[in-house]
Design a protein around this motif. Structure first.
Motif, PDB file in Angstrom:
ATOM      1  N   ARG A 180       0.912  -1.448  -0.261  1.00  0.00           N
ATOM      2  CA  ARG A 180       0.107   0.296   0.089  1.00  0.00           C
ATOM      3  C   ARG A 180       0.773   1.354  -0.035  1.00  0.00           C
ATOM      4  N   PHE A 181       2.461   1.283   0.449  1.00  0.00           N
ATOM      5  CA  PHE A 181       2.842   2.832   0.327  1.00  0.00           C
ATOM      6  C   PHE A 181       4.312   2.552   0.172  1.00  0.00           C
ATOM      7  N   ASP A 182       3.755   1.293  -0.421  1.00  0.00           N
ATOM      8  CA  ASP A 182       5.802   0.920  -1.626  1.00  0.00           C
ATOM      9  C   ASP A 182       6.417   1.686  -0.930  1.00  0.00           C
ATOM     10  N   ILE A 183       6.645   0.158   0.252  1.00  0.00           N
ATOM     11  CA  ILE A 183       8.069   0.549   1.599  1.00  0.00           C
ATOM     12  C   ILE A 183       8.958  -0.862   1.982  1.00  0.00           C
ATOM     13  N   SER A 184       9.227  -1.087   2.325  1.00  0.00           N
ATOM     14  CA  SER A 184       9.917  -2.169   3.102  1.00  0.00           C
ATOM     15  C   SER A 184      10.125  -1.606   4.580  1.00  0.00           C
ATOM     16  N   VAL A 185       9.279  -2.502   5.163  1.00  0.00           N
ATOM     17  CA  VAL A 185       8.951  -2.501   6.473  1.00  0.00           C
ATOM     18  C   VAL A 185      10.325  -3.811   7.708  1.00  0.00           C
ATOM     19  N   PRO A 186      11.006  -2.677   8.274  1.00  0.00           N
ATOM     20  CA  PRO A 186      12.454  -3.724   8.354  1.00  0.00           C
ATOM     21  C   PRO A 186      12.237  -4.210   9.188  1.00  0.00           C
ATOM     22  N   MET A 187      12.615  -5.691   9.782  1.00  0.00           N
ATOM     23  CA  MET A 187      12.169  -6.778  10.917  1.00  0.00           C
ATOM     24  C   MET A 187      12.331  -6.384  11.647  1.00  0.00           C
ATOM     25  N   ASN A 188      13.441  -5.871  12.361  1.00  0.00           N
ATOM     26  CA  ASN A 188      13.309  -5.039  13.814  1.00  0.00           C
ATOM     27  C   ASN A 188      13.275  -3.858  14.635  1.00  0.00           C
ATOM     28  N   ILE A 189      11.997  -4.122  13.835  1.00  0.00           N
ATOM     29  CA  ILE A 189      10.880  -2.670  14.566  1.00  0.00           C
ATOM     30  C   ILE A 189       9.711  -3.664  15.045  1.00  0.00           C
ATOM     31  N   LEU A 190       9.149  -4.776  14.226  1.00  0.00           N
ATOM     32  CA  LEU A 190       8.702  -6.376  14.793  1.00  0.00           C
ATOM     33  C   LEU A 190       8.275  -5.908  16.322  1.00  0.00           C
ATOM     34  N   PRO A 191       9.798  -5.843  17.214  1.00  0.00           N
ATOM     35  CA  PRO A 191       9.582  -5.834  18.940  1.00  0.00           C
ATOM     36  C   PRO A 191       8.976  -4.859  19.171  1.00  0.00           C
ATOM     37  N   ASP A 192       8.492  -3.756  18.390  1.00  0.00           N
ATOM     38  CA  ASP A 192       8.595  -2.578  19.546  1.00  0.00           C
ATOM     39  C   ASP A 192       7.007  -2.172  18.744  1.00  0.00           C
ATOM     40  N   ILE A 193       5.945  -3.107  17.544  1.00  0.00           N
ATOM     41  CA  ILE A 193       5.524  -2.487  17.602  1.00  0.00           C
ATOM     42  C   ILE A 193       4.170  -2.897  18.104  1.00  0.00           C
ATOM     43  N   ALA A 194       2.692  -2.385  19.145  1.00  0.00           N
ATOM     44  CA  ALA A 194       2.190  -3.383  19.943  1.00  0.00           C
ATOM     45  C   ALA A 194       1.216  -2.717  19.220  1.00  0.00           C
ATOM     46  N   THR A 195       0.609  -1.631  19.064  1.00  0.00           N
ATOM     47  CA  THR A 195      -0.597  -0.926  18.032  1.00  0.00           C
ATOM     48  C   THR A 195      -0.971  -0.169  16.623  1.00  0.00           C
ATOM     49  N   ILE A 196      -1.411   0.121  16.354  1.00  0.00           N
ATOM     50  CA  ILE A 196      -1.864   0.537  15.171  1.00  0.00           C
ATOM     51  C   ILE A 196      -1.069   2.079  15.155  1.00  0.00           C
ATOM     52  N   GLN A 197      -1.253   2.826  16.244  1.00  0.00           N
ATOM     53  CA  GLN A 197      -0.492   3.907  16.469  1.00  0.00           C
ATOM     54  C   GLN A 197       1.034   3.667  16.124  1.00  0.00           C
ATOM     55  N   HIS A 198       1.962   2.367  16.906  1.00  0.00           N
ATOM     56  CA  HIS A 198       3.388   2.580  16.934  1.00  0.00           C
ATOM     57  C   HIS A 198       3.565   1.876  15.012  1.00  0.00           C
ATOM     58  N   LEU A 199       2.880   0.901  14.729  1.00  0.00           N
ATOM     59  CA  LEU A 199       3.117   0.581  13.291  1.00  0.00           C
ATOM     60  C   LEU A 199       2.924   1.821  12.152  1.00  0.00           C
ATOM     61  N   GLY A 200       0.930   2.609  12.582  1.00  0.00           N
ATOM     62  CA  GLY A 200       1.407   3.854  11.833  1.00  0.00           C
ATOM     63  C   GLY A 200       2.560   4.489  11.196  1.00  0.00           C
ATOM     64  N   LEU A 201       3.104   4.921  12.948  1.00  0.00           N
ATOM     65  CA  LEU A 201       3.679   5.922  12.849  1.00  0.00           C
ATOM     66  C   LEU A 201       5.396   5.614  12.019  1.00  0.00           C
ATOM     67  N   ALA A 202       5.972   4.116  12.743  1.00  0.00           N
ATOM     68  CA  ALA A 202       6.422   3.588  11.803  1.00  0.00           C
ATOM     69  C   ALA A 202       6.938   3.656  10.469  1.00  0.00           C
ATOM     70  N   VAL A 203       5.369   3.769   9.664  1.00  0.00           N
ATOM     71  CA  VAL A 203       5.255   3.478   8.324  1.00  0.00           C
ATOM     72  C   VAL A 203       5.959   5.277   7.934  1.00  0.00           C
TER      73      VAL A 203
END
Lengths: 88, 582
Positions: free
Chosen positions: A56-79
């Motif tokens: 959707r955003f044409d990006i690559s999400v790095p795996m190392n952030i996964l453990p810190d992503i708990a909520t939609i807000q977290h992932l949204g800000l990271a994106v």
């Protein structure tokens, strides 16, 4: 991501659409909705959803952030951060 | 490695004859493979070739890094923790350790949202068990590693790129003796009390050779893998054994496979891959994904696939059938299915089906465990039983026995008992853990902890012996109960754990912990009643049913239910029943 700040309404709206087919528990989607506890994502669903977000955003999400992503807000800000960095 | 390669390493070496493992040690295997043109290739999430690492280049870089490690004062026999990403750096450092005589300990990567604490604790526990002085990983993961290291007592933490800047020492590379340790593998045991399997060069080389023979690795062989290097099937099967057979191998990172599973099949197709392994769920992911697409739209040709190995968990025959039917129009032959059995305590492989014979299905009566006999039933729908898949014949130079659960006598055809394994692949023990070692190794035989039976020359694995439940003097299979629950509507694999609880009066009570997503009281009550009734109907015992929160049941690193741990956690109140929590 312990990143503070508000998720932009556009980003949240995009996530709201993307999450619809993944929302098997039928919870109300809010920025603070948790992927594991509220949406019951297991690790395979997590990866499928990450792929959807990436497309959707044409990006690559790095795996190392996964453990810190708990909520939609977290992932949204990271994106938002990744999109911004990609634009330079 | 610096420029984007145009083509992957060739499938065959021009002149170097194929030798199937059985080198003196792992570095001798790489020395030999480096004389040819074959090697490793890394593909992006979209299936584009990103990097090539021919065995020749891997050897050169590993040796120069080994001399850096030695120059930095890291001595043979010391341990180094390596975060096992699917990257050239992990392979280079793993082999650099081999050339320096240092013992690498591959560590897992995080795979889930929001489980920072659990992940850090897992790394910490492994560090405390293996006691490495250094840990290295991709630069992105250093903050996480640092958190684990602060408590784990590491002296040094660095990125893979850093080592390349260290000064290179002079001198010779280390020559390991056959009984020296090559690496320590944390297998799918408890995450809280991890047990590290000690793998010697000799055991490793013997297992690699035997596995290459079992799958009949031959000219034209090309492997494709997305299996993680922190799991024995990925590390040994698709990094070490393939190299020991000079087999070019194409990698897709595990997380990229999970995001886009069909990239696996596209790689098989484009590179004319012949060999790949996966647990049942990998095949299931692909089959499910394709079923939502128009027929013929995937555009792959899977006719070159000769060994479609299945291992790493109980083989699910219905899932494999679904994959076979789904991909038949794409040239896939179900004769390629290769049931296998293995465990890290034997390096990796124990038994493999003979190549191109397909799955051997065996439909047996459900009371198998209670009667200790696998009684065959006609699989025509007239009898409700369970279907198992043959896991193949034992690898050459090794022995398998099925022994009676009670008195240990050696059993014959169709008698269910405990599976024991012996031969040169068996581990020397668990690292720094004589207690666990003594439990597993008995008179040179490894107690696999699994239950199985002989079906002709094949071993069939039916479950774990250690988790067996005895209810009113009757042996009951927890897997059977869980299988029943998970095949109810809205239930998934891993949603239940069948355990035995002991009440204050010392009475044993068979109990099923069931993950519940429903929030309404009446839905919950209905679920409890349904599970109870279904289990009584299917398995014949009355169980207590306890609803627990979704995702609360623990899993092993390989994704299997950690049943024993579920029980411990429930008894300790770490998993609470939904009623109690409400």
């Amino acid at each position: 991501m312990t990143a503070n700040g508000e998720l932009s309404p556009d980003t949240f709206a995009a996530f709201y659409e993307l999450l619809k087919p993944f929302n098997k528990t039928g919870v109300d989607l809010k920025p603070e909705t948790r992927f594991s506890e509220d949406l019951n994502f297991d690790s395979l669903v997590v990866m499928e959803f990450v792929a959807t977000v990436e497309d959707r955003f044409d990006i690559s999400v790095p795996m190392n952030i996964l453990p810190d992503i708990a909520t939609i807000q977290h992932l949204g800000l990271a994106v938002e951060k990744i999109v911004k960095a990609a634009k330079g | 490695m610096t420029t984007t390669p145009r083509r992957p390493t060739p499938t065959d070496n021009q002149t170097l004859p194929k030798v199937l493992g059985d080198f003196e040690n792992l570095t001798a295997a790489l020395d030999y493979a480096a004389r040819g043109e074959t090697g490793f290739n890394f593909y992006s999430a979209r299936g584009e070739l990103a990097l090539t690492l021919p065995f020749r280049e891997l050897r050169e870089t590993a040796i120069s890094h080994a001399l850096r490690l030695s120059a930095a004062g890291i001595k043979p026999g010391e341990r180094i923790a390596l975060l096992a990403a699917t990257s050239p750096q992990f392979l280079i450092h793993f082999f650099a350790c081999q050339y320096a005589g240092v013992i690498p300990v591959p560590m897992p990567l995080p795979t889930a949202f929001g489980r920072r604490e659990a992940y850090v604790a897992q790394i910490q526990n492994q560090i405390m068990s293996a006691k490495p002085r250094q840990a290295f990983g991709p630069v992105d993961f250093l903050p996480l590693l640092k958190e684990a290291a602060d408590i784990g007592g590491l002296e040094q933490l660095g990125s893979y790129d850093e080592i390349a800047t260290w000064p290179e020492g002079r001198g010779d590379v280390h020559r390991a003796r056959p009984n020296d340790l090559s690496y320590i593998q944390y297998s799918s045991g408890s995450t809280r009390f991890p047990t590290g399997v000690c793998v010697t060069h000799d055991a490793l080389m013997k297992n690699c050779a035997a596995m290459n023979h079992a799958v009949d690795n031959r000219p034209g062989e090309r492997a494709v893998s997305w299996l993680p290097f922190f799991h024995d099937m990925g590390l040994v099967g698709f990094m070490l054994a393939v190299m020991a057979g000079q087999t070019s191998t194409d990698y897709l990172a595990t997380e990229d496979f999970a995001r886009r599973p069909l990239t696996w099949l596209r790689l098989m197709s484009e590179n004319r891959g012949t060999m790949s392994f996966s647990p049942s769920f990998g095949y299931e992911l692909c089959a499910r994904r394709v079923q939502t697409m128009p027929e013929g739209s995937v555009g792959v040709d899977l006719s070159s696939w000769r060994i479609a190995g299945i291992g790493g968990e109980m083989i699910k025959p219905q899932v494999m059938k679904l994959f076979g039917e789904t991909f038949k129009p794409y040239g896939f032959s179900d004769k390629a299915f290769c049931g296998s059995y293995g465990l890290a305590e034997c390096v990796l492989g124990v038994s493999f089906s003979r190549p191109m014979t397909g799955m051997t299905l065996d439909h047996i009566a459900k009371d198998g465990l209670a009667t200790h006999r696998a009684t065959p039933l006609p699989d025509d729908g007239s009898h409700v039983g369970r279907t198992f898949v043959g896991c193949g014949v034992v690898i050459k130079g090794h022995k398998l026995e099925v022994r009676d659960i009670d008195d240990g006598h050696v059993l014959g055809e169709r008698e269910i008992g405990r599976v024991f394994f012996s031969g040169p692949s068996v581990m020397t023990g668990y690292y720094n853990n004589p207690g666990a070692t003594a439990e597993a190794l008995i008179d040179g035989w490894l107690d696999t902890g699994d239950l199985g039976y002989w079906l002709g020359e094949q071993i069939v694995i039916v479950g774990r012996a250690k988790d067996m439940m005895i209810v009113n003097g009757r042996n009951v299979w927890p897997q059977d109960i869980e299988w029943t629950v998970e095949h109810m509507d809205d239930m998934r694999s891993g949603d239940s754990a069948a355990i035995v609880l002991v009440d204050a009066q010392g009475n044993e009570k068979p109990t099923i912990l069931v993950q519940c997503r429903a929030t309404k009281a009446e839905e919950r009550a209905k679920l409890v009643a349904d599970v109870k009734a279904r289990v009584q109907d299917a398995v014949g015992i009355l169980c207590d049913v306890v609803l627990v929160p979704a995702r609360s049941l623990p899993k092993t690193t390989s994704g299997k239910l950690a049943r024993g741990k579920a029980k411990t956690m429930f008894e300790a109140g770490e998993i609470q029943s939904l009623d109690a929590a409400a």
